[in-house]
Write a protein that holds these residues in place. Structure first.
Motif, short mmCIF file in Angstrom:
data_model
loop_
_atom_site.label_atom_id
_atom_site.label_comp_id
_atom_site.label_asym_id
_atom_site.label_seq_id
_atom_site.Cartn_x
_atom_site.Cartn_y
_atom_site.Cartn_z
N MET A 3 66.44 48.87 -13.40
CA MET A 3 65.96 49.03 -12.05
C MET A 3 64.46 48.78 -11.95
O MET A 3 63.98 48.17 -11.00
CB MET A 3 66.29 50.42 -11.52
CG MET A 3 65.95 50.58 -10.05
SD MET A 3 66.38 52.16 -9.36
CE MET A 3 68.14 52.06 -9.32
N ILE A 4 63.70 49.21 -12.96
CA ILE A 4 62.25 49.02 -12.92
C ILE A 4 61.89 47.55 -13.02
O ILE A 4 61.02 47.07 -12.29
CB ILE A 4 61.58 49.85 -14.04
CG1 ILE A 4 61.76 51.33 -13.72
CG2 ILE A 4 60.11 49.48 -14.18
CD1 ILE A 4 61.18 52.27 -14.72
N SER A 5 62.57 46.81 -13.87
CA SER A 5 62.27 45.38 -13.98
C SER A 5 62.70 44.64 -12.72
O SER A 5 62.02 43.70 -12.29
CB SER A 5 62.94 44.78 -15.21
OG SER A 5 64.34 44.94 -15.13
N GLU A 6 63.80 45.05 -12.09
CA GLU A 6 64.20 44.44 -10.82
C GLU A 6 63.15 44.73 -9.75
O GLU A 6 62.83 43.86 -8.93
CB GLU A 6 65.55 45.00 -10.36
CG GLU A 6 66.73 44.45 -11.11
CD GLU A 6 68.04 44.99 -10.56
OE1 GLU A 6 68.18 45.10 -9.33
OE2 GLU A 6 68.92 45.31 -11.37
N PHE A 7 62.64 45.95 -9.74
CA PHE A 7 61.62 46.32 -8.76
C PHE A 7 60.35 45.50 -8.98
O PHE A 7 59.75 45.02 -8.02
CB PHE A 7 61.31 47.82 -8.85
CG PHE A 7 60.30 48.27 -7.83
CD1 PHE A 7 60.63 48.33 -6.49
CD2 PHE A 7 59.03 48.65 -8.22
CE1 PHE A 7 59.70 48.74 -5.55
CE2 PHE A 7 58.10 49.06 -7.29
CZ PHE A 7 58.44 49.11 -5.95
N LYS A 8 59.95 45.31 -10.25
CA LYS A 8 58.77 44.49 -10.54
C LYS A 8 58.97 43.05 -10.06
O LYS A 8 58.06 42.44 -9.49
CB LYS A 8 58.48 44.49 -12.04
CG LYS A 8 57.85 45.76 -12.55
CD LYS A 8 57.58 45.65 -14.05
CE LYS A 8 57.01 46.93 -14.62
NZ LYS A 8 56.80 46.83 -16.07
N GLU A 9 60.17 42.52 -10.28
CA GLU A 9 60.46 41.16 -9.83
C GLU A 9 60.41 41.07 -8.30
O GLU A 9 59.89 40.12 -7.74
CB GLU A 9 61.84 40.73 -10.34
CG GLU A 9 62.21 39.32 -9.97
CD GLU A 9 63.59 38.94 -10.47
OE1 GLU A 9 64.22 38.11 -9.79
OE2 GLU A 9 64.02 39.49 -11.50
N PHE A 10 60.94 42.10 -7.65
CA PHE A 10 60.95 42.15 -6.18
C PHE A 10 59.52 42.18 -5.63
O PHE A 10 59.17 41.46 -4.71
CB PHE A 10 61.73 43.38 -5.72
CG PHE A 10 61.66 43.65 -4.25
CD1 PHE A 10 62.37 42.86 -3.36
CD2 PHE A 10 60.90 44.69 -3.76
CE1 PHE A 10 62.32 43.11 -2.00
CE2 PHE A 10 60.84 44.95 -2.41
CZ PHE A 10 61.55 44.15 -1.53
N ILE A 11 58.68 43.01 -6.23
CA ILE A 11 57.30 43.15 -5.77
C ILE A 11 56.49 41.90 -6.08
O ILE A 11 55.59 41.53 -5.33
CB ILE A 11 56.64 44.39 -6.42
CG1 ILE A 11 57.27 45.66 -5.90
CG2 ILE A 11 55.14 44.44 -6.20
CD1 ILE A 11 57.10 45.88 -4.42
N ALA A 12 56.81 41.22 -7.17
CA ALA A 12 56.04 40.05 -7.58
C ALA A 12 56.29 38.84 -6.68
O ALA A 12 55.50 37.90 -6.69
CB ALA A 12 56.38 39.69 -9.02
N ARG A 13 57.33 38.87 -5.90
CA ARG A 13 57.60 37.75 -4.99
C ARG A 13 56.50 37.68 -3.95
O ARG A 13 56.00 38.66 -3.46
CB ARG A 13 58.94 37.94 -4.28
CG ARG A 13 60.11 37.74 -5.18
CD ARG A 13 61.37 37.78 -4.36
NE ARG A 13 62.50 38.03 -5.24
CZ ARG A 13 63.62 38.56 -4.86
NH1 ARG A 13 63.78 38.95 -3.62
NH2 ARG A 13 64.60 38.73 -5.71
N GLY A 14 56.17 36.47 -3.54
CA GLY A 14 55.10 36.26 -2.56
C GLY A 14 55.45 36.81 -1.19
O GLY A 14 54.58 37.27 -0.46
N ASN A 15 56.71 36.78 -0.80
CA ASN A 15 57.10 37.22 0.53
C ASN A 15 56.81 38.70 0.75
O ASN A 15 56.41 39.10 1.84
CB ASN A 15 58.59 36.95 0.77
CG ASN A 15 58.90 35.48 0.80
OD1 ASN A 15 58.01 34.66 0.95
ND2 ASN A 15 60.16 35.14 0.67
N VAL A 16 57.01 39.51 -0.26
CA VAL A 16 56.78 40.95 -0.11
C VAL A 16 55.29 41.22 0.07
O VAL A 16 54.89 42.01 0.92
CB VAL A 16 57.34 41.71 -1.33
CG1 VAL A 16 56.98 43.18 -1.26
CG2 VAL A 16 58.84 41.54 -1.41
N ILE A 17 54.46 40.55 -0.71
CA ILE A 17 53.02 40.72 -0.60
C ILE A 17 52.54 40.23 0.76
O ILE A 17 51.72 40.89 1.42
CB ILE A 17 52.29 39.98 -1.74
CG1 ILE A 17 52.79 40.46 -3.11
CG2 ILE A 17 50.80 40.11 -1.61
CD1 ILE A 17 52.57 41.93 -3.38
#
Length: 134
Positions: A3-17
């Motif tokens: 779950m933590i690595s999925e969350f990191k991947e999710f946050i690393a996407r440009g759209n979220v930022i």
């Protein structure tokens, strides 16, 4: 995948930022427009209406009174002035956002479309057409 690595991947996407940045800027922009409405627009409207603040506009259904025990009974009123002020806030925010987006779209250069290669069969048909014209 944890779950933590999925969350990191999710946050690393440009759209979220980009979305987070837009929310923060939008909140700050809303404060600016609210200050404009409260500090400039509404006092002018209040001056034009004889010094009465728009947010104080109301329709009193039952005025404040005293009951039999001597307690004060609050008035019952429809406070439509606050609604009108919020509506003016919204319309100004929407209009300013419209103007900003219009300026942004005008400044942004349109993407150049790559030249599409003409299919070979079309080229052959054009050659046949041109030779028949002669």
């Amino acid at each position: 995948m944890g779950m933590i690595s999925e969350f990191k991947e999710f946050i690393a996407r440009g759209n979220v930022i980009d979305l987070a940045t837009a929310v923060v800027i939008g909140a700050a922009f809303g404060k600016i427009v609210t200050a404009l409405v409260d500090g400039i627009v509404m006092p002018v409207i209040g001056y034009l209406t004889g010094g009465v603040s728009v947010s104080d506009w109301k329709y009193v259904l039952s005025p404040a009174s005293m009951d039999a025990a001597g307690k004060e009974v609050a008035e019952v009123a429809i406070r439509y002035g606050a609604f009108i002020q919020t509506l003016i806030d919204f319309l100004l925010i929407a209009f300013v956002i419209f103007l900003v987006l219009k300026a942004y779209n005008r400044m942004r250069k349109p993407a150049e479309e790559p030249a599409v290669a003409t299919p070979e069969d079309v080229l052959l048909l054009r050659e046949i057409r041109d030779s028949l014209k002669r």
